[in-house]
Motif scaffolding. Structure first.
Motif, short mmCIF file in Angstrom:
data_model
loop_
_atom_site.label_atom_id
_atom_site.label_comp_id
_atom_site.label_asym_id
_atom_site.label_seq_id
_atom_site.Cartn_x
_atom_site.Cartn_y
_atom_site.Cartn_z
N ASP A 293 0.84 -1.19 0.00
CA ASP A 293 0.00 0.00 0.00
C ASP A 293 0.88 1.25 0.00
OD1 ASP A 293 -2.15 1.70 0.09
OD2 ASP A 293 -2.47 1.51 2.25
N LEU A 294 1.58 1.44 -1.10
CA LEU A 294 2.48 2.57 -1.29
C LEU A 294 2.24 3.12 -2.69
CD1 LEU A 294 5.80 0.85 -0.08
CD2 LEU A 294 4.48 2.55 1.23
N ASP A 295 2.65 4.37 -2.92
CA ASP A 295 2.54 4.84 -4.31
C ASP A 295 3.62 4.15 -5.14
OD1 ASP A 295 4.98 6.29 -4.10
OD2 ASP A 295 3.94 8.10 -3.47
N ALA A 296 3.47 4.23 -6.45
CA ALA A 296 4.35 3.47 -7.33
C ALA A 296 5.82 3.85 -7.16
CB ALA A 296 3.93 3.69 -8.79
N ALA A 297 6.09 5.11 -6.90
CA ALA A 297 7.48 5.55 -6.74
C ALA A 297 8.10 4.90 -5.50
CB ALA A 297 7.55 7.07 -6.64
N ASP A 298 7.35 4.84 -4.40
CA ASP A 298 7.88 4.24 -3.18
C ASP A 298 7.99 2.72 -3.31
OD1 ASP A 298 8.34 6.60 -1.85
OD2 ASP A 298 6.37 6.64 -0.90
N GLN A 299 7.06 2.10 -4.04
CA GLN A 299 7.20 0.67 -4.32
C GLN A 299 8.50 0.40 -5.08
OE1 GLN A 299 3.67 -0.24 -6.55
NE2 GLN A 299 2.44 -0.72 -4.75
N GLU B 171 -1.31 -2.00 -14.48
CA GLU B 171 -1.35 -0.63 -13.95
C GLU B 171 -0.53 0.28 -14.87
OE1 GLU B 171 -3.21 0.13 -11.34
OE2 GLU B 171 -3.80 -1.97 -11.16
#
Length: 250
Positions: free
Chosen positions: A52-58, A86
């Motif tokens: 449950d993170l935004d794509a940049a943090d993933q 996505e």
């Protein structure tokens, strides 16, 4: 930055019940079974992109896993996520992650292998990938000449064989201004001929080769010059040419 990403990945794995012990890894599920870094990557790296993170943090977390595990499979999961249902991963974070690791003073084999077989051999991605990891800022590399930038340039040039000649030629020519990059350009030319997906234009490649300052006893130098002078573009298109060159140059 890389150390912070690595520690974040270590904490994330611990939350999954996976921890490092000695030369391997163990999970809470099977604490008596020693896992390799590749087994950890195969089992858990893909789960990063369900967090449950935004794509940049993933993506930053995935790069941290790459730093921690030093395993090519992590780069595969990054590529899968980028091509998934996505939206593509944020390009600035993706390519900055590659650039940072190519510049780091540590083994970058997993990263360069990923570039070579996944990004550069795929002609739908090779031009963008090559531009992002070197082509866009080769002028800065030549101007600044820092060790970090030279490390990145050497790594990319050496694995750039599959990149289309029209994409990489100008970068090769700019890199020629730095003698410190001549050996890497030679490796790039050599793999451009030998790689099954390698690409070059013989006359243009020979003109570059003849301007490189290389020791005269450089392995395969005479053979490469011979096949290029004969107009051969690729080992697999002219399967006997290299052996003929070896005989002629012996």
């Amino acid at each position: 930055m890389e150390m912070q990403a690595e520690e974040a990945a270590r904490r994330w794995l611990a939350d999954q019940g996976v921890r490092q012990v000695g030369d391997g890894w163990v999970s809470d599920e099977k604490p008596d079974v020693l896992l390799t870094a590749n087994q950890v990557a195969q089992s858990w790296a893909g789960d990063v992109f369900a967090e449950d993170l935004d794509a940049a943090d993933q993506l930053r977390l995935a790069f941290g896993l790459l730093d921690l595990l030093d395993d090519y499979w992590v780069t595969c999961e990054i590529r899968f996520a980028n091509e998934g249902a996505e939206c593509p991963l944020p390009a600035d974070v993706l390519w900055d992650g590659y650039r940072q690791r190519l510049e780091a003073d540590r083994d970058a084999e997993a990263v360069t292998y990923s570039l070579w077989v996944d990004w550069f051999e795929d002609h739908t991605t090779s031009a963008t990938a090559f531009a992002e990891v070197l082509g866009n800022d080769i002028d800065r590399v030549v101007a600044e000449r820092s060790e970090a930038l030279l490390r990145r340039a050497r790594s990319v040039l050496e694995c750039s064989g599959p990149v289309c000649w029209t994409v990489k030629e100008s970068t090769y020519r700019t890199a020629m201004r730095l003698p410190a990059l001549h050996a890497a350009i030679f490796r790039g030319l050599l793999t451009s001929f030998h790689d099954v997906y390698g690409d070059l234009e013989p006359a243009a490649a020979l003109a570059i080769l003849d301007q490189l300052d290389l020791p005269p006893n450089t392995q395969h130098l005479a053979q490469l010059r011979h096949v290029l002078a004969a107009g051969h573009k690729n080992h697999y298109r002219s399967p006997g040419a290299w052996d003929d060159a070896a005989r002629s140059c012996s």
